[in-house]
Design an enzyme around this catalytic site. Structure first.
Site, PDB file in Angstrom:
ATOM      1  N   GLU A 163       0.783  -1.238   0.000  1.00 11.02           N
ATOM      2  CA  GLU A 163       0.000   0.000   0.000  1.00 11.02           C
ATOM      3  C   GLU A 163       0.816   1.290   0.000  1.00 11.02           C
ATOM      4  O   GLU A 163       0.741   2.084   0.953  1.00 11.02           O
ATOM      5  CB  GLU A 163      -0.957   0.008   1.205  1.00 11.02           C
ATOM      6  CG  GLU A 163      -1.937  -1.143   1.199  1.00 11.02           C
ATOM      7  CD  GLU A 163      -3.006  -1.045   2.297  1.00 11.02           C
ATOM      8  OE1 GLU A 163      -2.819  -0.254   3.236  1.00 11.02           O
ATOM      9  OE2 GLU A 163      -4.008  -1.757   2.209  1.00 11.02           O
ATOM     10  N   GLU A 358      -5.171  -8.396   0.606  1.00 14.48           N
ATOM     11  CA  GLU A 358      -5.891  -8.084   1.863  1.00 14.48           C
ATOM     12  C   GLU A 358      -7.368  -7.899   1.545  1.00 14.48           C
ATOM     13  O   GLU A 358      -7.720  -7.310   0.512  1.00 14.48           O
ATOM     14  CB  GLU A 358      -5.416  -6.766   2.497  1.00 14.48           C
ATOM     15  CG  GLU A 358      -4.083  -6.814   3.178  1.00 14.48           C
ATOM     16  CD  GLU A 358      -3.703  -5.493   3.835  1.00 14.48           C
ATOM     17  OE1 GLU A 358      -4.610  -4.685   4.161  1.00 14.48           O
ATOM     18  OE2 GLU A 358      -2.496  -5.267   4.001  1.00 14.48           O
TER      19      GLU A 358
END
Ligand code: IFM
Length: 453
Positions: A163, A358
């Site tokens: 991320e 995720e």
């Protein structure tokens, strides 16, 4: 095909969020160690000093994963546990911890997936300018090469960054995450470019240092876009919406293409080059060559998305959510369609095998009078999302695995321990673990390879 026979049914965590042992066995300080000590930055002054005490309890945690039938475990290595200064001499005890963890996983029949960076910038690197300093590209890639030299005899799947949208956006644009800065916009673009160059050089050095063939990817995040209907114009509107750069400079990092196009297509997206032109550093041809070192798969963290329709003006339009729209404890919308359309559009554009690196939600979980943790909302959420992912796989998207976030409740960054994302409940006072109902439910899904979805 529904799910592949070798589908990686997984759980994910990150080092700072679970390990604890923050100042143990020679680990250096990272920016979160520092940030958590600043008053008012993290909910009720919580820190990751102890977290889930996984540094000392990893055997118990691996045994729990085995009990759940987990096939794959995505965890991150804390750069400052391995290189307390970010570079130089490695810390043997830190390296040993990860060897022990990996051996335990392999003995339990669980495949380790390593993420090199889940936000733990060594404080010493930060003090030297962190992502703003070009030298970080060498430091990060040397760390990556070291990890691969050390572990590639046992591990074959690696992600460079988790991320980048978050650790640059929240860390340096809005400042709610470590190191808590609101840097000039121009600096945030320099940092983003250096992150991508660090990725590229790392991939190159990782391949040079691998003891066997390894597979490398990256794990960005983002809100997905899904069409309001099956009409071609709505699908096109959703596609365009997802693949456009964010015009809001105060939040610019939240987009897919600025990060992923250079990595996979070897160029920054044209709309972004126009939108951000006043803030960009010099982007050399060689930079893009370096950034686009071939990778083997694409990871994407997906939590939710926006419903999009074609507006009367021919532009993508976000459809307003109805009153009482389902939401998680963190107020994130529940939008299962994003796990069909997100992978669909990403596969169409990047043509790489996809791992959902995720997906999950926080719930207000508590221990019931029967001593168990009943979390029906988590089951409903994951079930509805997985059904969509299965549909994507059936429609030809090359989906290789799904990593639920998270294996266990953990330190949710500036929210501290107030949010619970795990399929395993953690009592932070005693460090007792309790498998939640969702964990047993997931076990069943895994055992049937998702055929029962
Ligand atoms: O806990 C985080 C994780 O570290 C990164 N992705 C989102 C999760 C939930 O907020």
């Amino acid at each position: 095909m529904s799910f592949r026979k070798d589908f990686a049914w997984g759980e994910a965590t990150s080092s700072y969020q679970i390990e604890g042992g923050a100042f143990t066995d020679g680990k250096g300080w990272d920016i979160w160690d520092v940030f958590c000590r600043e008053k008012g930055k993290v909910f009720e002054g919580h820190t990751g000093d102890v977290a889930c005490d996984h540094y000392y309890r990893f055997k118990e945690d691996v045994a729990l994963m085995k009990e759940l039938g987990i096939k794959a475990y995505r965890f991150s290595i804390n750069w400052s546990r391995v290189f307390p200064n970010g570079y130089g001499k490695a810390n043997e005890l830190g390296v040993k911890f990860y060897h022990n963890l990996i051996d335990e996983l392999i003995n339990a029949g669980i495949e380790p997936f390593i993420t090199l960076y889940h936000w733990e910038l060594p404080y010493e690197v930060y003090k030297k300018g962190g992502w703003l300093n070009d030298e970080v590209i060498e430091w990060f890639s040397d760390y990556a090469a070291f990890i691969v030299k050390e572990f590639s005899g046992k591990v074959t799947k690696f992600f460079t960054f988790n991320e980048p949208q978050c650790f640059i956006g929240l860390g340096f644009v809005t400042g709610v995450h470590a190191p808590g800065l609101k840097a000039p916009i121009r600096d945030s673009f320099i940092m983003a470019h250096n992150v991508l160059k660090s990725h590229g050089l790392a991939v190159k050095k990782m391949r040079e240092n691998a003891k066997q063939d390894i597979l490398i990817g990256i794990a960005p995040t983002g809100s997905m876009s899904y069409p309001d209907s099956d009409k071609p114009e709505d699908i096109e509107a959703a596609r365009t919406h997802l693949m456009s750069c964010n015009p809001d400079l105060s939040n610019w990092t939240w987009n897919v293409t600025w990060w992923s196009d250079p990595v996979i297509l070897g160029e920054y997206p044209e709309d972004g080059l126009k939108l951000y032109k006043d803030y960009l550093p010099e982007i050399k041809k060689d930079d893009l060559k370096l950034i686009s070192q071939p990778i083997d798969f694409y990871g994407q963290n997906i939590y939710n998305g926006n419903r999009i329709k074609m507006g009367v003006d021919g532009k993508s339009e976000v459809v307003k959510r109805y009153e009482g729209f389902p939401k998680t404890a963190l107020d994130w919308p529940v939008t299962p369609e994003c796990l069909y359309w997100g992978p669909y559009f990403l596969y169409e554009r990047y043509k790489k095998p996809i791992y959902i690196t995720e997906n999950g939600l926080s719930c207000h979980d508590m221990v019931s009078s029967d001593g168990k943790v009943h979390d029906p909302n988590r089951i409903t959420f994951v079930e509805s999302y997985l059904k969509q992912l299965k549909k994507a796989s059936e429609n030809g998207v090359d989906i290789r695995g799904y990593f639920h976030w998270s294996l266990m409740d953990n330190f949710e960054w500036h929210s501290g321990y107030a949010e619970r994302f795990g399929m395993i409940y953690v009592d932070y006072q005693t460090q007792k673990r309790i498998i939640k109902d969702s964990g047993y439910w997931y076990k069943n899904i895994i055992a049937e390879n998702g055929e029962n979805l």
